[in-house]
Structure formats: structure tokens, C-alpha cells
Design an enzyme around this catalytic site. Sequence first.
Site, PDB file in Angstrom:
ATOM      1  N   SER A  89      11.574  -7.868 -11.308  1.00 23.07           N
ATOM      2  CA  SER A  89      11.880  -6.686 -10.498  1.00 23.07           C
ATOM      3  C   SER A  89      11.916  -5.451 -11.374  1.00 23.07           C
ATOM      4  CB  SER A  89      13.224  -6.852  -9.782  1.00 23.07           C
ATOM      5  OG  SER A  89      13.641  -5.615  -9.216  1.00 23.07           O
ATOM      6  N   ASP A 127       3.566  -4.978  -3.465  1.00 19.63           N
ATOM      7  CA  ASP A 127       3.615  -4.079  -2.306  1.00 19.63           C
ATOM      8  C   ASP A 127       2.320  -4.086  -1.498  1.00 19.63           C
ATOM      9  OD1 ASP A 127       6.220  -3.296  -2.717  1.00 19.63           O
ATOM     10  OD2 ASP A 127       5.686  -1.569  -3.935  1.00 19.63           O
ATOM     11  N   ARG A 169      10.985   8.613 -10.141  1.00 20.30           N
ATOM     12  CA  ARG A 169      11.422   8.639 -11.535  1.00 20.30           C
ATOM     13  C   ARG A 169      11.269  10.019 -12.160  1.00 20.30           C
ATOM     14  NH1 ARG A 169      10.069   3.660 -10.027  1.00 20.30           N
ATOM     15  NH2 ARG A 169      10.856   1.797 -11.105  1.00 20.30           N
ATOM     16  N   GLN A 224      12.728  -2.560 -10.308  1.00 15.17           N
ATOM     17  CA  GLN A 224      13.913  -1.784  -9.934  1.00 15.17           C
ATOM     18  C   GLN A 224      15.137  -2.247 -10.721  1.00 15.17           C
ATOM     19  OE1 GLN A 224      14.286  -2.044  -5.675  1.00 15.17           O
ATOM     20  NE2 GLN A 224      12.500  -0.760  -5.284  1.00 15.17           N
ATOM     21  N   ARG A 282       4.875  -0.138   5.148  1.00 10.53           N
ATOM     22  CA  ARG A 282       3.659  -0.853   4.737  1.00 10.53           C
ATOM     23  C   ARG A 282       3.141  -1.776   5.842  1.00 10.53           C
ATOM     24  NH1 ARG A 282       3.258   1.246  -0.152  1.00 10.53           N
ATOM     25  NH2 ARG A 282       5.113   1.347  -1.471  1.00 10.53           N
ATOM     26  N   LYS A 342       4.641   6.843  -5.424  1.00  7.10           N
ATOM     27  CA  LYS A 342       6.038   6.853  -4.984  1.00  7.10           C
ATOM     28  C   LYS A 342       6.981   6.494  -6.127  1.00  7.10           C
ATOM     29  CE  LYS A 342       7.561   3.990  -1.575  1.00  7.10           C
ATOM     30  NZ  LYS A 342       8.891   3.343  -1.722  1.00  7.10           N
TER      31      LYS A 342
END
Length: 428
Positions: free
Chosen positions: A166, A314, A25, A168, A387, A20
Site C-alpha cells: 500500500s 486502480d 502530495r 498510502q 472508477r 491524482k
Amino acid sequence: MKLITNKQGLVGNITVPGDKSMSHRSIMFGAIAEGKTVIRHFLRADDCLGTIKAFKALGVKIEETDEEIIVHGTGFDGLKQADGPLDIGNSGTTIRLMMGILAGRDFDTVILGDESIAKRPMNRVMLPLQEMGAKMHGKDGSEFAPITILGKQSLKRVEYHMPVASAQVKSAIIFAALQADGETIIHEKEKTRDHTEHMIRQFGGEIEMDGLTIRVKGGQKFIGQEMTVPGDVSSAAFFIVAGLIMPNSEIELTHVGLNPTRTGIFDVVEQMGGSLVVKDSSRSTGKLAGTVVVKSSELKGTEIGGDIIPRLIDEIPVIALLATQAEGTTIIKDAAELKVKETNRIDAVATELNKMGADITPTEDGLIIRGKTPLHAANVTSYGDHRIGMMLQIAALLVEDGDVELDRAEAVSVSYPTFFEDIRSLLK
């Protein structure tokens, strides 16, 4: 939705969907590169399809065939103002990375998402971007979406010490730095997934990585590429755990991405005494991928914390399930980031697995799981979190005394539309 229960073994081979993080990206770099980018094994799930939709709205030509996604990039300057707000659905990756990409453009943009996105903190991205000269704000001046990005701002270099681990946030800063004057320096708190850094090099750019320090220069140009996205280790994790905790099981997962910043779950399985073997590893367009084989195992509790957490953040919901089937106590700590995911995953994991008979205590930054406990029939919910939903289906496989009803099962399609089909394909 009634989940699959009371199964005695899972045997077979699965190719999990494309990664993912890398799928997002690949579209982003294809859009800001010049020329054609061809992407194979792209994750055609809600989140990543939302990224395609957003870039189409920004004027990027993207073709979709059965086998490939083809992005016709015209560089950063080829992005055009959308006709209206960009709706990115449930994707935190999309909104945060787009904030970095759009911070240096010469037009205004509004980005919004679903109810989950509207609750997720965005100051962690806005503050460093504002330090670089970006102008943006959340709803009514808050840090929450919708996010309004004001164009025509000149971005400047920054040296930024990240207060949270992070990928992100780091990636948003990198995308902004590519449009800034001079060299931006980022100091990570802990090592996080590095797909953005590797993709810069793959698309012909330059970036320096030295331990926890990253240096990236502005004004770079990228060239379109051909790439194959490896399988998502976060999706593979559900089958890894299923194979370990279900009796009489052996599952082979092919073409799984093996980036070391993502494989913390392998280390945990080893600590707990699980049977996991990696074979046939090869480089797939610069990314390590291979086959992962897991078998039913006797497991023992362990302690999980520190710098391994960003490498498995995750996977913690399904690792918690794994721990319910291990002898002894497992402690997960330093994972407060779970509170600001699609839902508060610390509370969600404890609440839903405890309904099924687990013995889990939530803490400020993790979970204490006492095993081994049998799991029972219950009515559970995903809270709209993909999830959590998939973890509960793996848990349901162990249930022998009735049905497990999952509310909001549709959330699974965010990252793994064929998840339930793949489970059924492994049933003996």
C-alpha cells in the site's frame, strides 16, 4: 444519467487531468516545505480540492488561480490546530497521509469523511504510527473514521515490515518518519507507487531506496518548488481501453505520467495483443511523461497477478472491461485489495458488467472473465465509486440495443470532472 451508447469510433487527442496521487502530495509537500510552491496542471477534482481545504483549515495559505495553485509553506511547525474536524470527503489518500503528517504535531485533530471513508480500514495506518509513538484511535475505539489524533507525542524511529502492499500506508509512515528521531526503515511487501519518495528529493530532502527497502531520516527541512503535474495514467486508462475495444478508433493522450510503478496497464495491453505506442517522452520536473497512442485491436485473454498488481490496482475495473472484449479467458488474481477501495470493486465490476451481458466470476482475490461477449442495455450503478462509473461509460459505448442508465454518475467528479465532455470530443 443516460450514458453515451452505440458509437462506431473514437478519434482525436485528449490531455487527461493531472495525476491524482501527485496532486495530493504536491499540496502536502508544499505545506510542510518552507517558502512558495507553485503547482501547474493540478487536478481540480473533489478529492484533491478536499486536500487543499484541509490544509487551509490547518492554517496554510493557499492561492488558486486559473493556471496555478500557490502554496505558502512554513514547515511542519507552521501547521496550526483546525477550528473543527477536518472533513476530507471521499479521499482515502488524504485521510491516510494526513494521519502521518499530523501524528507528530503538538495539537489534537479529528479527521472524518463520507460514508465510504467510514467503511475503509485504518488499522493498517494506525498500527505502524502507534508503534512510532503516535496516539490515535477510530470511532468508539474501532479502526474506522472519524480518526482522532492526539498531539504532543514524540515520534521515534521504527523498522517496519509492511504486511500489505500500500503506497498510502507507506507514505503515512514516511511523513511520520520525517518528524521522528533517527532513521526509519520500511520494508515493502511489493513495490508500490513511489511518488512520495521522489517528491522528498524534489523538495530538497533525502531518502534512500534500495529494492523494497526505504530509509528516511527525521528532522529534514524542505524548500518550496515549482512543478507541473503530469497527466494521470489511471484517468488515461479509460481512454486506452476505449481506443482498443471500439472499432475504427485511434486516440492520442498527451502528457501522460509514465512512472514505472504506475504503468502496469501498458504491460497488460501488450500481453493481450493491443496496439499501444508511447512517444515524445520527456522528464517533467523529475517525472517521466509522454504521449500514448492507442488503436482498435484484436485482443486475447491473459493472466494478471503477482507483483504487477500494485502497478495497476486502480485500473483493474477497466482492465476487466477490456477482457470482456478479448478472445478467451482472462484471470485476475492477487487483487484482494480491491475489496477495500471506495466500494468492493471485485463484486461491483462483476455485478454491473454481468448485468450488461458479460461473463465474469468474482473470486476471493480477483476475477475470471470469459470473452468475447457483446454488451447490452441495462440499468447500472457506480456505487458512488468514480472508477466504476467511468468504466461503465466506456462499456456503454459498445451497446447497440438500447439505453444504459447510470445511477450515481456524479461520483466521476472525484477524479475526472470533464470525463463525459472528453468522451464527446472524440466522437466521430
